[in-house]
Write a protein that holds these residues in place. Structure first.
Motif, PDB file in Angstrom:
ATOM      1  N   THR A   1      16.948 -37.406  29.035  1.00 40.72           N
ATOM      2  CA  THR A   1      15.755 -38.222  28.834  1.00 40.72           C
ATOM      3  C   THR A   1      15.142 -37.961  27.462  1.00 40.72           C
ATOM      4  O   THR A   1      14.726 -38.886  26.772  1.00 40.72           O
ATOM      5  CB  THR A   1      14.728 -37.934  29.945  1.00 40.72           C
ATOM      6  OG1 THR A   1      15.340 -38.213  31.210  1.00 40.72           O
ATOM      7  CG2 THR A   1      13.490 -38.785  29.785  1.00 40.72           C
TER       8      THR A   1
ATOM      9  N   GLN B   1      16.760 -33.991  32.289  1.00 47.66           N
ATOM     10  CA  GLN B   1      15.613 -33.928  31.380  1.00 47.66           C
ATOM     11  C   GLN B   1      16.076 -33.920  29.922  1.00 47.66           C
ATOM     12  O   GLN B   1      15.477 -34.584  29.068  1.00 47.66           O
ATOM     13  CB  GLN B   1      14.772 -32.686  31.675  1.00 47.66           C
ATOM     14  CG  GLN B   1      14.032 -32.771  32.980  1.00 47.66           C
ATOM     15  CD  GLN B   1      13.343 -31.461  33.352  1.00 47.66           C
ATOM     16  OE1 GLN B   1      13.506 -30.446  32.689  1.00 47.66           O
ATOM     17  NE2 GLN B   1      12.571 -31.497  34.420  1.00 47.66           N
TER      18      GLN B   1
ATOM     19  N   GLY C   1      18.906 -39.032  36.808  1.00 45.22           N
ATOM     20  CA  GLY C   1      18.141 -37.888  37.296  1.00 45.22           C
ATOM     21  C   GLY C   1      18.452 -37.498  38.730  1.00 45.22           C
ATOM     22  O   GLY C   1      17.585 -36.988  39.443  1.00 45.22           O
TER      23      GLY C   1
END
Length: 196
Positions: free
Chosen positions: A105, A102, A36
């Motif tokens: 994830t 994101q 990230g």
């Protein structure tokens, strides 16, 4: 003699650094997505160019556009027109320094909780590097300032990611990203078909 040896060693080290730099950049981008690190991704990727090169291949996948050799039906043309716009909007929204981690994830959560496939994040770095290198199909300098790497998807080997990095004043930068798919013709060996 010592001065000549020092120059020779310097040239060898400079060549090794030049050769290794795009690999290091590609690995660093991969790790930044996993961790990230939006700040690194902002500088390591030419986002407008990557989004534009990614749109055609993902549009073909999402909308199931036939290849250029077949004449599309009216429904296929309508679907392509509407679908390509939707895919383009989704890419513009999600393929950003903050959005890409994101997406990773979400994909990782799906793998962990839905499909039950193990995640390699707990493996040592050298093992992860070895696994990533095993998926590389092609890696080559196409010029002094351009480097291309083709890598199979970890979960679907029929999906190949094609990345192009270019040398800029600040180092290597990801400029293009495309997706290709391996398809099998009846009774023949797999052949690479670009979907764009």
């Amino acid at each position: 003699m010592t001065r000549l040896l020092a120059k020779y060693i310097f040239v060898l080290l400079a060549f090794a650094a030049y050769t290794a730099a795009p690999f290091v950049t590609a690995w660093s981008i991969r790790e930044a997505v996993r961790n990230g690190d939006a700040a690194y991704l902002q500088n390591a990727i030419d986002w407008p160019s990557v989004r534009e090169t990614l749109k055609p291949s993902l549009s073909r996948l999402a909308v199931d556009i036939p290849d250029a050799t077949a004449e599309p039906s009216l429904w296929q043309r309508i679907k392509a027109y509407v679908g390509e716009g939707a895919v383009g909007t989704a890419i513009d929204t999600a393929v950003t320094p903050e959005g890409l981690p994101q997406l990773f994830t979400i994909r990782k959560a799906y793998r962990d909780y839905v499909s039950g496939q193990p995640e390699e994040s707990k493996l040592p770095v050298l093992d992860r590097m070895q696994r990533a290198w095993a998926r590389v199909k092609r890696a080559e300098f196409t010029s002094l300032t351009a480097f291309e790497v083709d890598m199979a998807d970890k979960w679907d080997e029929s999906r190949i990611y094609l990345a192009k990095l270019e040398l800029t004043g600040l180092g290597w930068k990801l400029k293009e990203l495309r997706v290709k798919f391996l398809t099998t013709a009846e009774g023949t060996v797999n052949k690479l078909v670009e979907t764009q």
